[in-house]
Design an enzyme around this catalytic site. Sequence first.
Site, short mmCIF file in Angstrom:
data_model
loop_
_atom_site.label_atom_id
_atom_site.label_comp_id
_atom_site.label_asym_id
_atom_site.label_seq_id
_atom_site.Cartn_x
_atom_site.Cartn_y
_atom_site.Cartn_z
CG HIS A 9 -7.96 9.77 5.71
ND1 HIS A 9 -6.63 9.73 5.35
CD2 HIS A 9 -8.60 10.41 4.71
CE1 HIS A 9 -6.48 10.32 4.18
NE2 HIS A 9 -7.66 10.74 3.77
CG ASN A 74 -3.99 2.35 -7.54
OD1 ASN A 74 -3.98 1.24 -8.03
ND2 ASN A 74 -4.75 3.33 -8.00
CD GLU A 76 -4.30 2.68 0.25
OE1 GLU A 76 -4.44 3.79 0.78
OE2 GLU A 76 -4.48 2.51 -0.98
CG HIS A 103 -5.06 -17.84 -12.10
ND1 HIS A 103 -5.31 -17.37 -13.37
CD2 HIS A 103 -5.88 -18.93 -11.93
CE1 HIS A 103 -6.23 -18.14 -13.95
NE2 HIS A 103 -6.59 -19.07 -13.09
CG ASN A 104 -1.92 -13.89 -9.48
OD1 ASN A 104 -3.01 -13.42 -9.78
ND2 ASN A 104 -0.98 -14.12 -10.37
NE ARG A 114 -11.85 9.18 -0.23
CZ ARG A 114 -10.77 9.88 0.09
NH1 ARG A 114 -9.79 10.04 -0.78
NH2 ARG A 114 -10.67 10.45 1.27
#
Length: 170
Positions: A9, A74, A76, A103-104, A114
Amino acid sequence: MRIHIATDHAGLDFSTRLQEHLRSAGHEVTDHGPVEYDALDDYPAFCIRAAQAVVADQTSGIEALGVVFGGSGNGEQIAANKVNGIRAALVWNTSTAELAREHNDANVISIGARQHTFDEVISFIDTFIATPFSDEERHVRRIAQIADFETSGALLPDPRQGGVGADGRA
């Protein structure tokens, strides 16, 4: 490119606007998030479905990435990273978006809706999508080590333990 999106949400408004932006840039967008605002919804299933779709597409040879977001990004990111084959990176500026890909070889970006303006979010996502993986040997090697642990639990030997790996062997 196909972009899989999921939010809760907290990012529903961003998701709608983001999908319009991505489609206008020529991307195919698949939304795995909620269809209406519910302050009590649960993001894990949304993010996991988006991550599963990214892996399924990439395994099938379809160029695909994922975007997941919520209040902080975080949870998610944590949810997406539970899917085997996903490398989800929490991004908070264009530099971290670029490095996540370069790099990853991250295949999912996570953003806190937010925490940023819509224009910032767009710049992070556009940078993430536009940045290719570097294919540098050191990055390939490190990603392979993560994948090895993910599939078999194998780790490189621990230099503090006399070179003993997770399996007890040198």
